[in-house]
Design a protein around this motif. Structure first.
Motif, PDB file in Angstrom:
ATOM      1  N   ARG A 141      -3.218  -1.583   1.726  1.00  0.00           N
ATOM      2  CA  ARG A 141      -4.184  -2.529   2.312  1.00  0.00           C
ATOM      3  C   ARG A 141      -4.774  -3.417   1.216  1.00  0.00           C
ATOM      4  NH1 ARG A 141      -9.597  -2.831   2.557  1.00  0.00           N
ATOM      5  NH2 ARG A 141     -10.566  -3.709   4.435  1.00  0.00           N
ATOM      6  N   VAL A 181      -0.618  -7.036   3.452  1.00  0.00           N
ATOM      7  CA  VAL A 181      -0.968  -5.881   4.285  1.00  0.00           C
ATOM      8  C   VAL A 181      -2.481  -5.858   4.525  1.00  0.00           C
ATOM      9  CG1 VAL A 181      -0.926  -3.373   4.486  1.00  0.00           C
ATOM     10  CG2 VAL A 181       1.009  -4.576   3.456  1.00  0.00           C
ATOM     11  N   THR A 224      -0.450  -0.033  11.536  1.00  0.00           N
ATOM     12  CA  THR A 224      -0.350  -0.886  10.351  1.00  0.00           C
ATOM     13  C   THR A 224      -0.339  -2.340  10.808  1.00  0.00           C
ATOM     14  OG1 THR A 224       0.912   0.791   9.150  1.00  0.00           O
ATOM     15  CG2 THR A 224       1.026  -1.459   8.313  1.00  0.00           C
ATOM     16  N   GLY A 274       0.465   4.256   8.945  1.00  0.00           N
ATOM     17  CA  GLY A 274      -0.658   3.616   9.600  1.00  0.00           C
ATOM     18  C   GLY A 274      -2.026   4.207   9.274  1.00  0.00           C
ATOM     19  N   GLY A 276      -3.445  -0.214   6.814  1.00  0.00           N
ATOM     20  CA  GLY A 276      -2.376   0.741   6.609  1.00  0.00           C
ATOM     21  C   GLY A 276      -1.573   0.426   5.363  1.00  0.00           C
ATOM     22  N   GLU A 277      -0.327   0.898   5.349  1.00  0.00           N
ATOM     23  CA  GLU A 277       0.572   0.693   4.212  1.00  0.00           C
ATOM     24  C   GLU A 277       1.965   0.342   4.713  1.00  0.00           C
ATOM     25  OE1 GLU A 277      -1.433   4.007   1.164  1.00  0.00           O
ATOM     26  OE2 GLU A 277       0.435   4.456   2.232  1.00  0.00           O
ATOM     27  N   LYS A 278       2.630  -0.542   3.984  1.00  0.00           N
ATOM     28  CA  LYS A 278       4.031  -0.854   4.258  1.00  0.00           C
ATOM     29  C   LYS A 278       4.893  -0.208   3.183  1.00  0.00           C
ATOM     30  CE  LYS A 278       4.228  -3.589   7.927  1.00  0.00           C
ATOM     31  NZ  LYS A 278       5.188  -3.472   9.062  1.00  0.00           N
ATOM     32  N   GLN A 293       6.382   2.093   7.590  1.00  0.00           N
ATOM     33  CA  GLN A 293       4.931   1.949   7.501  1.00  0.00           C
ATOM     34  C   GLN A 293       4.223   3.277   7.653  1.00  0.00           C
ATOM     35  OE1 GLN A 293       4.446  -1.206  10.315  1.00  0.00           O
ATOM     36  NE2 GLN A 293       6.000  -0.312  11.597  1.00  0.00           N
TER      37      GLN A 293
END
Length: 317
Positions: free
Chosen positions: A259, A184, A290, A277, A187-189, A275
Protein backbone atom coordinates in the motif's frame (compact mmCIF):
# COMPACT_ATOMS: atom_id res chain seq x y z
CA UNK A 1 33.60 -23.60 -30.48
CA UNK A 2 30.38 -22.38 -32.12
CA UNK A 3 27.26 -22.17 -30.03
CA UNK A 4 23.79 -23.27 -31.07
CA UNK A 5 20.98 -20.73 -31.21
CA UNK A 6 19.51 -22.18 -28.01
CA UNK A 7 22.84 -21.83 -26.21
CA UNK A 8 23.22 -18.26 -27.46
CA UNK A 9 19.75 -17.33 -26.20
CA UNK A 10 20.49 -18.87 -22.79
CA UNK A 11 23.72 -16.86 -22.64
CA UNK A 12 21.88 -13.62 -23.42
CA UNK A 13 19.39 -14.31 -20.62
CA UNK A 14 22.16 -15.04 -18.16
CA UNK A 15 24.19 -11.95 -19.08
CA UNK A 16 21.20 -9.61 -19.11
CA UNK A 17 19.68 -10.72 -15.80
CA UNK A 18 18.91 -7.63 -13.72
CA UNK A 19 19.07 -9.14 -10.23
CA UNK A 20 16.91 -7.75 -7.45
CA UNK A 21 14.28 -5.08 -8.07
CA UNK A 22 15.35 -1.86 -6.28
CA UNK A 23 13.12 0.31 -4.11
CA UNK A 24 13.62 4.01 -4.81
CA UNK A 25 12.42 7.10 -2.96
CA UNK A 26 11.00 9.19 -5.80
CA UNK A 27 11.93 12.37 -3.94
CA UNK A 28 15.60 11.47 -4.42
CA UNK A 29 15.64 10.85 -8.17
CA UNK A 30 14.74 13.21 -11.00
CA UNK A 31 12.52 12.09 -13.89
CA UNK A 32 15.42 12.37 -16.33
CA UNK A 33 17.66 10.28 -14.08
CA UNK A 34 14.94 7.67 -13.71
CA UNK A 35 14.53 7.54 -17.48
CA UNK A 36 18.28 7.12 -17.97
CA UNK A 37 18.80 4.50 -15.25
CA UNK A 38 15.60 2.44 -15.59
CA UNK A 39 13.36 3.20 -18.57
CA UNK A 40 16.18 3.37 -21.13
CA UNK A 41 17.59 0.13 -19.70
CA UNK A 42 14.19 -1.59 -19.47
CA UNK A 43 14.62 -2.32 -15.75
CA UNK A 44 11.75 -2.50 -13.21
CA UNK A 45 11.74 -0.60 -9.92
CA UNK A 46 9.47 0.03 -6.94
CA UNK A 47 8.91 3.70 -6.14
CA UNK A 48 7.90 5.13 -2.77
CA UNK A 49 6.32 8.52 -1.92
CA UNK A 50 4.98 8.86 -5.45
CA UNK A 51 1.36 9.45 -4.46
CA UNK A 52 1.43 10.32 -0.76
CA UNK A 53 -1.04 13.13 -1.54
CA UNK A 54 -3.81 10.82 -2.78
CA UNK A 55 -6.92 11.09 -0.61
CA UNK A 56 -7.77 7.60 -1.89
CA UNK A 57 -5.21 6.12 0.50
CA UNK A 58 -7.46 6.96 3.44
CA UNK A 59 -10.88 7.34 1.81
CA UNK A 60 -11.27 4.22 -0.34
CA UNK A 61 -13.04 1.93 2.08
CA UNK A 62 -15.81 -0.37 0.90
CA UNK A 63 -18.58 1.72 2.59
CA UNK A 64 -17.19 4.85 0.93
CA UNK A 65 -17.04 3.22 -2.51
CA UNK A 66 -20.60 1.90 -2.20
CA UNK A 67 -21.91 5.32 -1.14
CA UNK A 68 -19.89 7.35 -3.65
CA UNK A 69 -20.46 5.18 -6.72
CA UNK A 70 -24.13 4.67 -5.92
CA UNK A 71 -26.05 3.14 -8.82
CA UNK A 72 -23.26 3.72 -11.36
CA UNK A 73 -22.85 0.68 -13.61
CA UNK A 74 -19.32 -0.73 -13.67
CA UNK A 75 -17.79 -3.62 -15.59
CA UNK A 76 -17.07 -6.70 -13.47
CA UNK A 77 -15.23 -9.80 -14.70
CA UNK A 78 -16.52 -13.13 -13.41
CA UNK A 79 -15.05 -16.63 -13.50
CA UNK A 80 -15.52 -19.87 -11.55
CA UNK A 81 -11.84 -20.02 -10.54
CA UNK A 82 -10.28 -16.54 -10.57
CA UNK A 83 -8.17 -17.40 -13.63
CA UNK A 84 -9.32 -14.96 -16.30
CA UNK A 85 -7.35 -14.56 -19.53
CA UNK A 86 -5.47 -17.79 -18.91
CA UNK A 87 -4.86 -21.15 -20.58
CA UNK A 88 -6.87 -23.85 -18.83
CA UNK A 89 -7.90 -27.41 -19.60
CA UNK A 90 -11.35 -27.90 -21.13
CA UNK A 91 -12.08 -31.62 -21.43
CA UNK A 92 -8.33 -32.33 -21.59
CA UNK A 93 -7.84 -29.72 -24.32
CA UNK A 94 -6.16 -26.35 -23.64
CA UNK A 95 -8.16 -23.17 -24.29
CA UNK A 96 -7.62 -19.50 -23.56
CA UNK A 97 -10.45 -18.64 -21.15
CA UNK A 98 -11.74 -15.07 -20.99
CA UNK A 99 -14.05 -13.90 -18.18
CA UNK A 100 -17.76 -13.31 -18.35
CA UNK A 101 -18.34 -9.55 -18.16
CA UNK A 102 -21.28 -8.18 -16.18
CA UNK A 103 -22.58 -4.66 -15.62
CA UNK A 104 -23.20 -4.17 -11.89
CA UNK A 105 -23.27 -1.45 -9.27
CA UNK A 106 -20.43 -1.50 -6.75
CA UNK A 107 -22.84 -2.75 -4.07
CA UNK A 108 -23.89 -5.63 -6.32
CA UNK A 109 -20.23 -6.33 -6.99
CA UNK A 110 -19.50 -6.43 -3.27
CA UNK A 111 -22.48 -8.71 -2.60
CA UNK A 112 -21.20 -11.15 -5.21
CA UNK A 113 -17.57 -10.72 -4.16
CA UNK A 114 -18.31 -11.72 -0.55
CA UNK A 115 -20.87 -14.43 -1.33
CA UNK A 116 -19.89 -18.06 -0.89
CA UNK A 117 -20.21 -19.98 -4.10
CA UNK A 118 -18.60 -20.66 -7.45
CA UNK A 119 -18.31 -17.07 -8.72
CA UNK A 120 -15.12 -15.01 -8.41
CA UNK A 121 -15.74 -11.29 -9.00
CA UNK A 122 -12.93 -8.95 -10.08
CA UNK A 123 -13.00 -5.33 -11.24
CA UNK A 124 -10.30 -5.58 -13.90
CA UNK A 125 -11.71 -4.01 -17.05
CA UNK A 126 -8.75 -2.52 -18.90
CA UNK A 127 -10.07 -0.02 -21.47
CA UNK A 128 -9.18 2.98 -19.27
CA UNK A 129 -11.87 1.88 -16.83
CA UNK A 130 -10.97 4.46 -14.19
CA UNK A 131 -11.47 7.31 -16.65
CA UNK A 132 -14.60 5.89 -18.24
CA UNK A 133 -16.53 4.35 -15.34
CA UNK A 134 -15.30 5.89 -12.08
CA UNK A 135 -15.66 9.65 -12.56
CA UNK A 136 -17.00 9.95 -8.99
CA UNK A 137 -13.56 8.91 -7.69
CA UNK A 138 -11.40 11.22 -9.80
CA UNK A 139 -11.08 13.87 -7.09
CA UNK A 140 -9.59 11.29 -4.72
CA UNK A 141 -6.35 11.03 -6.69
CA UNK A 142 -4.06 13.88 -7.66
CA UNK A 143 -2.16 14.25 -10.90
CA UNK A 144 1.14 13.27 -9.26
CA UNK A 145 1.59 9.93 -11.03
CA UNK A 146 0.21 11.12 -14.36
CA UNK A 147 2.38 14.23 -14.48
CA UNK A 148 5.53 12.39 -13.36
CA UNK A 149 4.90 9.69 -15.96
CA UNK A 150 4.35 12.27 -18.68
CA UNK A 151 7.70 13.85 -17.84
CA UNK A 152 9.51 10.50 -17.80
CA UNK A 153 7.93 8.98 -20.93
CA UNK A 154 7.34 12.15 -22.93
CA UNK A 155 3.61 11.55 -23.42
CA UNK A 156 0.37 11.51 -21.46
CA UNK A 157 -1.12 8.26 -20.19
CA UNK A 158 -2.95 6.27 -22.83
CA UNK A 159 -5.16 4.53 -20.25
CA UNK A 160 -5.85 4.56 -16.50
CA UNK A 161 -7.41 1.44 -14.98
CA UNK A 162 -8.90 0.55 -11.58
CA UNK A 163 -8.39 -2.91 -10.08
CA UNK A 164 -10.46 -4.25 -7.15
CA UNK A 165 -10.23 -7.92 -6.28
CA UNK A 166 -9.36 -10.70 -3.89
CA UNK A 167 -6.65 -13.26 -3.32
CA UNK A 168 -8.40 -15.82 -5.56
CA UNK A 169 -7.83 -13.70 -8.66
CA UNK A 170 -4.44 -14.37 -10.24
CA UNK A 171 -3.46 -13.37 -13.76
CA UNK A 172 -1.57 -15.65 -16.12
CA UNK A 173 1.88 -14.75 -17.41
CA UNK A 174 1.62 -12.08 -20.12
CA UNK A 175 3.21 -8.90 -21.46
CA UNK A 176 1.93 -5.45 -22.47
CA UNK A 177 3.13 -3.03 -25.11
CA UNK A 178 3.01 -0.26 -22.52
CA UNK A 179 5.18 1.37 -19.91
CA UNK A 180 3.23 0.61 -16.74
CA UNK A 181 3.04 2.62 -13.49
CA UNK A 182 1.11 0.46 -11.01
CA UNK A 183 0.00 2.17 -7.78
CA UNK A 184 -1.34 0.07 -4.87
CA UNK A 185 -3.96 1.85 -2.74
CA UNK A 186 -5.08 -1.02 -0.48
CA UNK A 187 -3.57 -4.43 0.23
CA UNK A 188 -0.55 -5.80 -1.63
CA UNK A 189 0.13 -6.85 -5.20
CA UNK A 190 2.42 -9.84 -5.81
CA UNK A 191 4.29 -9.67 -9.12
CA UNK A 192 6.30 -12.45 -10.73
CA UNK A 193 8.41 -10.91 -13.51
CA UNK A 194 10.45 -12.24 -16.41
CA UNK A 195 12.34 -10.03 -18.88
CA UNK A 196 11.63 -10.02 -22.64
CA UNK A 197 14.84 -11.88 -23.43
CA UNK A 198 13.53 -14.93 -21.54
CA UNK A 199 10.86 -15.49 -24.21
CA UNK A 200 12.49 -18.70 -25.43
CA UNK A 201 11.86 -20.31 -22.01
CA UNK A 202 8.13 -19.45 -21.79
CA UNK A 203 6.44 -21.81 -24.27
CA UNK A 204 4.10 -19.44 -26.07
CA UNK A 205 1.47 -21.53 -27.83
CA UNK A 206 -1.58 -21.07 -30.05
CA UNK A 207 -4.86 -22.21 -28.50
CA UNK A 208 -8.59 -21.75 -29.15
CA UNK A 209 -10.20 -18.74 -27.46
CA UNK A 210 -13.27 -19.15 -25.26
CA UNK A 211 -15.43 -17.10 -22.91
CA UNK A 212 -16.78 -18.22 -19.55
CA UNK A 213 -20.59 -18.15 -19.38
CA UNK A 214 -22.87 -19.08 -16.51
CA UNK A 215 -26.11 -20.68 -17.63
CA UNK A 216 -29.56 -20.11 -16.18
CA UNK A 217 -29.17 -23.50 -14.51
CA UNK A 218 -26.14 -22.20 -12.62
CA UNK A 219 -23.50 -24.15 -14.55
CA UNK A 220 -20.29 -22.66 -15.93
CA UNK A 221 -19.50 -23.36 -19.57
CA UNK A 222 -16.76 -22.25 -21.96
CA UNK A 223 -18.10 -20.89 -25.25
CA UNK A 224 -15.54 -21.07 -28.06
CA UNK A 225 -15.81 -18.31 -30.66
CA UNK A 226 -13.76 -19.95 -33.42
CA UNK A 227 -10.72 -17.69 -32.96
CA UNK A 228 -7.29 -18.50 -31.57
CA UNK A 229 -4.77 -16.61 -29.45
CA UNK A 230 -1.04 -16.90 -28.77
CA UNK A 231 -0.41 -17.10 -25.03
CA UNK A 232 2.11 -18.29 -22.46
CA UNK A 233 1.41 -21.79 -21.21
CA UNK A 234 3.82 -22.04 -18.27
CA UNK A 235 2.83 -20.93 -14.75
CA UNK A 236 5.98 -19.29 -13.33
CA UNK A 237 5.00 -19.84 -9.69
CA UNK A 238 4.35 -23.59 -10.02
CA UNK A 239 6.02 -24.64 -13.29
CA UNK A 240 5.67 -28.17 -14.56
CA UNK A 241 9.31 -28.74 -15.52
CA UNK A 242 8.56 -32.07 -17.14
CA UNK A 243 6.22 -30.33 -19.56
CA UNK A 244 8.27 -27.12 -19.76
CA UNK A 245 11.92 -28.13 -19.18
CA UNK A 246 13.44 -24.93 -20.62
CA UNK A 247 11.84 -22.93 -17.81
CA UNK A 248 14.30 -24.53 -15.37
CA UNK A 249 16.85 -21.98 -16.61
CA UNK A 250 14.57 -18.99 -16.04
CA UNK A 251 15.16 -16.69 -13.06
CA UNK A 252 11.83 -15.05 -12.21
CA UNK A 253 11.92 -11.88 -10.12
CA UNK A 254 9.39 -11.71 -7.29
CA UNK A 255 8.14 -8.35 -6.12
CA UNK A 256 5.66 -7.41 -3.40
CA UNK A 257 4.18 -3.93 -3.92
CA UNK A 258 2.63 -2.62 -0.72
CA UNK A 259 0.00 0.00 0.00
CA UNK A 260 1.35 3.43 -0.99
CA UNK A 261 4.02 1.98 -3.31
CA UNK A 262 4.23 2.02 -7.10
CA UNK A 263 5.83 -0.47 -9.47
CA UNK A 264 7.43 0.68 -12.69
CA UNK A 265 6.88 -2.32 -14.97
CA UNK A 266 8.77 -1.84 -18.24
CA UNK A 267 7.14 -2.57 -21.58
CA UNK A 268 7.37 -6.15 -22.87
CA UNK A 269 8.23 -7.62 -19.45
CA UNK A 270 6.24 -10.76 -18.74
CA UNK A 271 4.30 -10.64 -15.50
CA UNK A 272 1.94 -12.72 -13.43
CA UNK A 273 0.01 -10.82 -10.78
CA UNK A 274 -1.53 -12.05 -7.54
CA UNK A 275 -2.65 -10.15 -4.47
CA UNK A 276 -2.90 -10.22 -0.70
CA UNK A 277 -5.92 -8.25 0.45
CA UNK A 278 -6.70 -5.98 3.37
CA UNK A 279 -9.84 -6.76 5.38
CA UNK A 280 -12.74 -4.44 4.60
CA UNK A 281 -16.50 -4.53 4.20
CA UNK A 282 -19.90 -3.32 5.27
CA UNK A 283 -22.38 -4.92 7.64
CA UNK A 284 -21.70 -8.63 7.83
CA UNK A 285 -20.02 -8.71 4.42
CA UNK A 286 -16.28 -8.47 5.10
CA UNK A 287 -13.45 -9.91 3.06
CA UNK A 288 -9.81 -9.10 2.23
CA UNK A 289 -9.59 -6.84 -0.83
CA UNK A 290 -6.81 -5.23 -2.87
CA UNK A 291 -7.29 -1.94 -4.72
CA UNK A 292 -4.90 -0.46 -7.28
CA UNK A 293 -4.74 2.09 -10.08
CA UNK A 294 -2.41 1.66 -13.04
CA UNK A 295 -1.30 4.02 -15.79
CA UNK A 296 -0.32 2.82 -19.25
CA UNK A 297 2.01 4.98 -21.32
CA UNK A 298 2.80 4.15 -24.94
CA UNK A 299 6.16 2.42 -25.35
CA UNK A 300 8.79 3.56 -27.82
CA UNK A 301 9.07 1.04 -30.65
CA UNK A 302 12.83 1.43 -30.88
CA UNK A 303 15.85 -0.90 -30.54
CA UNK A 304 14.43 -2.81 -27.54
CA UNK A 305 11.33 -3.77 -29.51
CA UNK A 306 13.39 -4.95 -32.48
CA UNK A 307 15.73 -6.88 -30.17
CA UNK A 308 12.71 -8.58 -28.58
CA UNK A 309 11.34 -9.53 -32.00
CA UNK A 310 14.73 -11.00 -32.91
CA UNK A 311 14.68 -13.17 -29.78
CA UNK A 312 11.14 -14.32 -30.69
CA UNK A 313 12.18 -15.14 -34.25
CA UNK A 314 15.26 -17.11 -33.17
CA UNK A 315 13.23 -18.96 -30.51
CA UNK A 316 10.70 -20.21 -33.02
CA UNK A 317 13.05 -20.82 -35.97
Amino acid sequence: MERTVAEALDAVSEEAHTGLIPTIDVRKISPISFYRDYVAQNKPAVLTHMFDDWAALSKWTVPYLIETLGDTDISVNCTPNGRADAIIDDDNSPVFAMPEERQLTFKQFWNGYTAKGDEIFYISHQNSSFQEQFACLHNDISGSVASWGAEVFGCSADAVNLWVGGDESVSSLHKDHYENLYAVVKGEKLFTLLPPHDFHMLYETTVPQAVWEKTGAGEWNLRKDGSTVNWIAVDPTTPDLKQFPKFSKAKPLHCKVKRGELLYLPSLWYHQVGQCGEEDGVGGQHKPVTVAVNYWFDMQFGPMYHYYNLVRALSTA
